[in-house]
Scaffold this motif. Structure first.
Motif, PDB file in Angstrom:
ATOM      1  N   LEU A  73     -14.471  50.451  25.072  1.00  0.00           N
ATOM      2  CA  LEU A  73     -14.745  51.825  24.629  1.00  0.00           C
ATOM      3  C   LEU A  73     -14.957  51.872  23.120  1.00  0.00           C
ATOM      4  CD1 LEU A  73     -12.270  53.766  26.903  1.00  0.00           C
ATOM      5  CD2 LEU A  73     -14.750  53.846  26.951  1.00  0.00           C
ATOM      6  N   ARG A  74     -14.135  51.116  22.370  1.00  0.00           N
ATOM      7  CA  ARG A  74     -14.300  51.086  20.910  1.00  0.00           C
ATOM      8  C   ARG A  74     -15.621  50.448  20.522  1.00  0.00           C
ATOM      9  NH1 ARG A  74      -9.073  48.774  17.997  1.00  0.00           N
ATOM     10  NH2 ARG A  74     -10.529  48.711  16.265  1.00  0.00           N
ATOM     11  N   LEU A  75     -15.979  49.415  21.281  1.00  0.00           N
ATOM     12  CA  LEU A  75     -17.242  48.720  21.023  1.00  0.00           C
ATOM     13  C   LEU A  75     -18.416  49.673  21.235  1.00  0.00           C
ATOM     14  CD1 LEU A  75     -18.026  45.864  20.326  1.00  0.00           C
ATOM     15  CD2 LEU A  75     -18.288  45.401  22.721  1.00  0.00           C
ATOM     16  N   TYR A  76     -18.297  50.491  22.294  1.00  0.00           N
ATOM     17  CA  TYR A  76     -19.367  51.440  22.601  1.00  0.00           C
ATOM     18  C   TYR A  76     -19.514  52.439  21.458  1.00  0.00           C
ATOM     19  CZ  TYR A  76     -22.071  54.823  25.284  1.00  0.00           C
ATOM     20  OH  TYR A  76     -23.042  55.668  25.715  1.00  0.00           O
ATOM     21  N   ASP A  77     -18.376  52.863  20.880  1.00  0.00           N
ATOM     22  CA  ASP A  77     -18.448  53.797  19.750  1.00  0.00           C
ATOM     23  C   ASP A  77     -19.026  53.140  18.510  1.00  0.00           C
ATOM     24  OD1 ASP A  77     -17.479  55.905  21.126  1.00  0.00           O
ATOM     25  OD2 ASP A  77     -15.390  55.578  20.563  1.00  0.00           O
ATOM     26  N   ALA A  78     -18.868  51.828  18.395  1.00  0.00           N
ATOM     27  CA  ALA A  78     -19.338  51.131  17.191  1.00  0.00           C
ATOM     28  C   ALA A  78     -20.842  50.927  17.187  1.00  0.00           C
ATOM     29  CB  ALA A  78     -18.640  49.785  17.060  1.00  0.00           C
ATOM     30  N   VAL A  79     -21.493  51.156  18.333  1.00  0.00           N
ATOM     31  CA  VAL A  79     -22.950  50.967  18.393  1.00  0.00           C
ATOM     32  C   VAL A  79     -23.614  52.284  18.010  1.00  0.00           C
ATOM     33  CG1 VAL A  79     -24.892  50.394  19.875  1.00  0.00           C
ATOM     34  CG2 VAL A  79     -22.721  49.255  20.195  1.00  0.00           C
ATOM     35  N   PRO A  80     -24.535  52.270  17.035  1.00  0.00           N
ATOM     36  CA  PRO A  80     -25.183  53.519  16.635  1.00  0.00           C
ATOM     37  C   PRO A  80     -26.159  54.018  17.696  1.00  0.00           C
ATOM     38  CG  PRO A  80     -26.115  51.694  15.416  1.00  0.00           C
ATOM     39  CD  PRO A  80     -24.979  51.137  16.206  1.00  0.00           C
ATOM     40  N   ASP A  81     -26.284  55.337  17.802  1.00  0.00           N
ATOM     41  CA  ASP A  81     -27.239  55.947  18.755  1.00  0.00           C
ATOM     42  C   ASP A  81     -28.654  55.719  18.274  1.00  0.00           C
ATOM     43  OD1 ASP A  81     -25.326  56.995  20.447  1.00  0.00           O
ATOM     44  OD2 ASP A  81     -24.953  58.664  19.076  1.00  0.00           O
ATOM     45  N   PRO A  82     -29.666  55.680  19.110  1.00  0.00           N
ATOM     46  CA  PRO A  82     -29.604  55.644  20.568  1.00  0.00           C
ATOM     47  C   PRO A  82     -29.268  54.248  21.075  1.00  0.00           C
ATOM     48  CG  PRO A  82     -31.866  55.581  19.833  1.00  0.00           C
ATOM     49  CD  PRO A  82     -31.034  55.700  18.616  1.00  0.00           C
ATOM     50  N   LYS A  83     -28.548  54.187  22.197  1.00  0.00           N
ATOM     51  CA  LYS A  83     -28.112  52.878  22.690  1.00  0.00           C
ATOM     52  C   LYS A  83     -28.265  52.791  24.195  1.00  0.00           C
ATOM     53  CE  LYS A  83     -23.583  54.858  22.028  1.00  0.00           C
ATOM     54  NZ  LYS A  83     -22.473  54.863  21.099  1.00  0.00           N
ATOM     55  N   LEU A  84     -28.356  51.555  24.666  1.00  0.00           N
ATOM     56  CA  LEU A  84     -28.464  51.284  26.094  1.00  0.00           C
ATOM     57  C   LEU A  84     -27.241  50.484  26.516  1.00  0.00           C
ATOM     58  CD1 LEU A  84     -32.108  49.953  26.395  1.00  0.00           C
ATOM     59  CD2 LEU A  84     -31.293  52.098  27.300  1.00  0.00           C
ATOM     60  N   VAL A  85     -26.825  50.695  27.751  1.00  0.00           N
ATOM     61  CA  VAL A  85     -25.788  49.823  28.301  1.00  0.00           C
ATOM     62  C   VAL A  85     -26.366  49.182  29.545  1.00  0.00           C
ATOM     63  CG1 VAL A  85     -23.493  49.679  29.268  1.00  0.00           C
ATOM     64  CG2 VAL A  85     -23.940  51.242  27.408  1.00  0.00           C
ATOM     65  N   ILE A  86     -26.341  47.860  29.571  1.00  0.00           N
ATOM     66  CA  ILE A  86     -26.918  47.120  30.687  1.00  0.00           C
ATOM     67  C   ILE A  86     -25.806  46.298  31.317  1.00  0.00           C
ATOM     68  CG2 ILE A  86     -28.634  45.404  31.339  1.00  0.00           C
ATOM     69  CD1 ILE A  86     -30.118  46.281  28.719  1.00  0.00           C
ATOM     70  N   GLY A  87     -25.565  46.536  32.595  1.00  0.00           N
ATOM     71  CA  GLY A  87     -24.536  45.789  33.298  1.00  0.00           C
ATOM     72  C   GLY A  87     -25.151  44.584  33.990  1.00  0.00           C
ATOM     73  N   VAL A  88     -24.619  43.402  33.718  1.00  0.00           N
ATOM     74  CA  VAL A  88     -25.179  42.177  34.296  1.00  0.00           C
ATOM     75  C   VAL A  88     -24.200  41.612  35.313  1.00  0.00           C
ATOM     76  CG1 VAL A  88     -26.034  39.882  33.785  1.00  0.00           C
ATOM     77  CG2 VAL A  88     -26.371  41.704  32.146  1.00  0.00           C
ATOM     78  N   GLY A  89     -24.669  41.416  36.530  1.00  0.00           N
ATOM     79  CA  GLY A  89     -23.865  40.738  37.535  1.00  0.00           C
ATOM     80  C   GLY A  89     -23.227  41.681  38.533  1.00  0.00           C
ATOM     81  N   SER A  90     -22.766  41.096  39.625  1.00  0.00           N
ATOM     82  CA  SER A  90     -22.158  41.885  40.693  1.00  0.00           C
ATOM     83  C   SER A  90     -20.888  42.583  40.219  1.00  0.00           C
ATOM     84  CB  SER A  90     -21.799  40.972  41.863  1.00  0.00           C
ATOM     85  OG  SER A  90     -22.940  40.346  42.346  1.00  0.00           O
ATOM     86  N   CYS A  91     -20.118  41.917  39.337  1.00  0.00           N
ATOM     87  CA  CYS A  91     -18.832  42.475  38.921  1.00  0.00           C
ATOM     88  C   CYS A  91     -19.009  43.786  38.181  1.00  0.00           C
ATOM     89  CB  CYS A  91     -18.088  41.479  38.046  1.00  0.00           C
ATOM     90  SG  CYS A  91     -17.698  39.968  38.907  1.00  0.00           S
ATOM     91  N   THR A  92     -19.991  43.828  37.230  1.00  0.00           N
ATOM     92  CA  THR A  92     -20.213  45.080  36.512  1.00  0.00           C
ATOM     93  C   THR A  92     -20.764  46.136  37.450  1.00  0.00           C
ATOM     94  OG1 THR A  92     -22.127  43.915  35.724  1.00  0.00           O
ATOM     95  CG2 THR A  92     -20.517  44.543  34.097  1.00  0.00           C
ATOM     96  N   SER A  93     -21.551  45.701  38.452  1.00  0.00           N
ATOM     97  CA  SER A  93     -22.190  46.677  39.328  1.00  0.00           C
ATOM     98  C   SER A  93     -21.174  47.415  40.184  1.00  0.00           C
ATOM     99  CB  SER A  93     -23.210  45.982  40.231  1.00  0.00           C
ATOM    100  OG  SER A  93     -24.111  45.255  39.451  1.00  0.00           O
ATOM    101  N   GLY A  94     -20.157  46.699  40.673  1.00  0.00           N
ATOM    102  CA  GLY A  94     -19.219  47.413  41.531  1.00  0.00           C
ATOM    103  C   GLY A  94     -17.877  46.726  41.649  1.00  0.00           C
ATOM    104  N   GLY A  95     -17.590  45.857  40.714  1.00  0.00           N
ATOM    105  CA  GLY A  95     -16.301  45.177  40.767  1.00  0.00           C
ATOM    106  C   GLY A  95     -16.366  43.800  41.386  1.00  0.00           C
ATOM    107  N   GLY A  96     -17.434  43.521  42.147  1.00  0.00           N
ATOM    108  CA  GLY A  96     -17.576  42.206  42.764  1.00  0.00           C
ATOM    109  C   GLY A  96     -16.401  41.912  43.684  1.00  0.00           C
ATOM    110  N   ILE A  97     -15.903  40.687  43.639  1.00  0.00           N
ATOM    111  CA  ILE A  97     -14.778  40.368  44.510  1.00  0.00           C
ATOM    112  C   ILE A  97     -13.481  40.969  43.978  1.00  0.00           C
ATOM    113  CG2 ILE A  97     -15.797  38.269  45.454  1.00  0.00           C
ATOM    114  CD1 ILE A  97     -13.982  36.705  43.535  1.00  0.00           C
TER     115      ILE A  97
END
Lengths: 151, 313
Positions: A73-97
């Motif tokens: 969350l802190r990292l997200y605040d440290a990125v200046p707008d406009p920003k994108l968040v890209i989730g890579v992998g099954s785990c980010t998509s839904g927790g994976g296993i």
């Protein structure tokens, strides 16, 4: 007019910051593969930067463990707008296993607003490139978001 | 000073040899640098518009001011960097195009102005409250103190040989006596100045203050948006002004003919090529190694150049 130029600039120059939120390193290795000379993402203006202040996109891998949640969350605040968040992998998509584990937040969607998910365990480098291109609108999306309205 | 002169001065500073022109050319040269690096690494490399897109995007982004930083110093530093880079580019390029427009001591003024972007990095890094910024600022300070000494001594060698602190006199001297590098002291001073230029431009092997892989950009670590864009612009502009300056000081005089200006362009590109090739074939030095190099071998060489100039070689 100015807006169009700046939009174009944003699409042509995207600097990514690589975040590991407790992933098993499979996705991280694939991300580093994308950034290697073989795929040469500098062609598309994509660059790996080393500080979130310079970043336009967060490339997040992992199911977001409880320990790392505050840091993300802190990292997200440290990125200046406009920003994108890209989730890579099954785990980010839904927790994976780890989708029902007490130790994770069960996917990035529960923590940050995510622009695009790139599923796969791990996704191939081509898939990551394609996903980033989709997030930027360079490549048309295959599937539109749909909502069911009861009549 | 009447209104016409004022207008002309504004035009010089903002448009033609100044901000707009130098920034455009400098960004293009940044692309050349990136493309050559890509070719050497057997990649394709970025398209020609890449640096412009980068700057446009950075200007469009929000600039964050970190909590607890000294906001005044943090915000003034990028402006200082661009001001220094613009004014030094104006002085150098006007000396190339129209030597008579110089004023007494323009070389001395240029020496001070060209140090401004590096000093701005120190201010910005120290004001940012980031440990990376603080370490980067300290390293940059150390580097300034070491490379500026060698650079100054090589400039003093030229001043002794030409008995002047005016660009027009230096050009006139080279027009009659041949290029400065053809004398022994001039050659040594040129080599010293090339080393110092590499450090002034913040290129490998002397990018110790920024060191992306260990200090994540050093003083630039906390800069985002327009602040970062201005620092990158100032870097691109010094990429034009400093090689042009060296070509002017050491590589022979210029007359106001197209052929002579073309020759100047070729000399400028030659210096640039050497600079880029050194950059992509060398690894970063450690701070103590760089200081030992500048205060040791290079200092001895530049003192030797001064002594040789004094005895007339």
């Amino acid at each position: 007019m100015t807006n169009r130029i700046l939009n174009w600039c944003f699409k042509k120059s995207i600097w990514v910051y690589h975040v590991n939120t407790g992933s098993c390193n499979g996705c991280d290795i694939e991300i580093l593969d994308v950034l290697s000379p073989y795929y040469d993402v500098e062609r598309f203006g994509i660059r790996l930067v080393h500080t979130p202040r310079h970043a336009d996109a967060l490339l997040v891998a992992g199911p977001v463990t409880r320990q790392v949640r505050e840091r993300v969350l802190r990292l997200y605040d440290a990125v200046p707008d406009p920003k994108l968040v890209i989730g890579v992998g099954s785990c980010t998509s839904g927790g994976g296993i780890w989708h029902d584990s007490y130790a994770t937040c069960g996917g990035l969607g529960n923590v940050l607003p995510v622009n695009i998910y790139i599923p796969g365990c791990p996704p191939r480098p081509e898939a990551i490139l394609y996903g980033v291109a989709q997030a930027l609108g360079i490549v048309p999306k295959q599937v539109e978001a749909q909502a069911y309205i009861e009549e | 000073m009447d209104a016409r002169q004022l207008l002309l001065g504004t035009f010089y500073t903002l448009v033609f040899p100044g901000f707009l022109f130098t920034a455009t050319v400098g960004l293009f040269l940044t692309w050349v640098d990136r493309k050559v690096t890509a070719i050497v690494q057997s990649r394709k490399g970025p398209p020609w518009y890449q640096p412009y897109a980068d700057i446009g995007k950075l200007l469009a982004k929000r600039m964050l001011i970190p909590h607890g930083s000294k906001a005044f110093g943090f915000l003034i530093a990028p402006l200082l960097a661009v001001t220094g880079a613009t004014l030094s580019a104006v002085i150098v390029l006007l000396a190339v195009l129209n030597p008579e427009s110089g004023f007494l001591g323009d070389l001395i003024v240029l020496i001070y102005l060209s140090a401004l972007p590096s000093i701005a990095l120190v201010i910005g890094g120290a004001a940012s409250r980031s440990p990376f910024g603080a370490i980067g600022a300290g390293r940059e300070m150390n580097m300034i103190l070491s490379y500026e000494a060698g650079f100054l001594l090589s400039m003093i060698t030229v001043m002794i040989k030409t008995q002047s602190i005016l660009f027009s006199d230096i050009i006139a001297y080279q027009n009659t006596n041949g290029a400065m590098v053809f004398s022994l002291s001039g050659l040594i001073a040129f080599v010293v100045a090339m080393f110092a230029m590499q450090a002034k431009l913040g290129f490998l092997p002397f990018d110790i203050a920024e060191a992306e892989s260990e200090l994540i950009g050093g003083p630039l670590a906390e800069y985002s948006g327009s602040g970062l864009a201005l620092f990158r612009l100032s870097r691109a502009m010094t990429f034009v002004s400093i090689p042009a300056w060296l070509a002017l000081m050491f590589l022979g005089g210029i007359e106001q003919t197209p052929l002579s200006l073309l020759g100047f362009l070729l000399k400028f590109l030659a210096i640039l090529t050497v600079c880029i090739l050194v950059k992509i074939t060398h690894a970063r030095l450690k701070l103590d190694q760089a200081l030992r190099l500048f205060w040791g071998k290079i200092m001895i060489a530049s003192l030797a150049a001064i002594i040789l100039a004094l005895i007339g070689l």
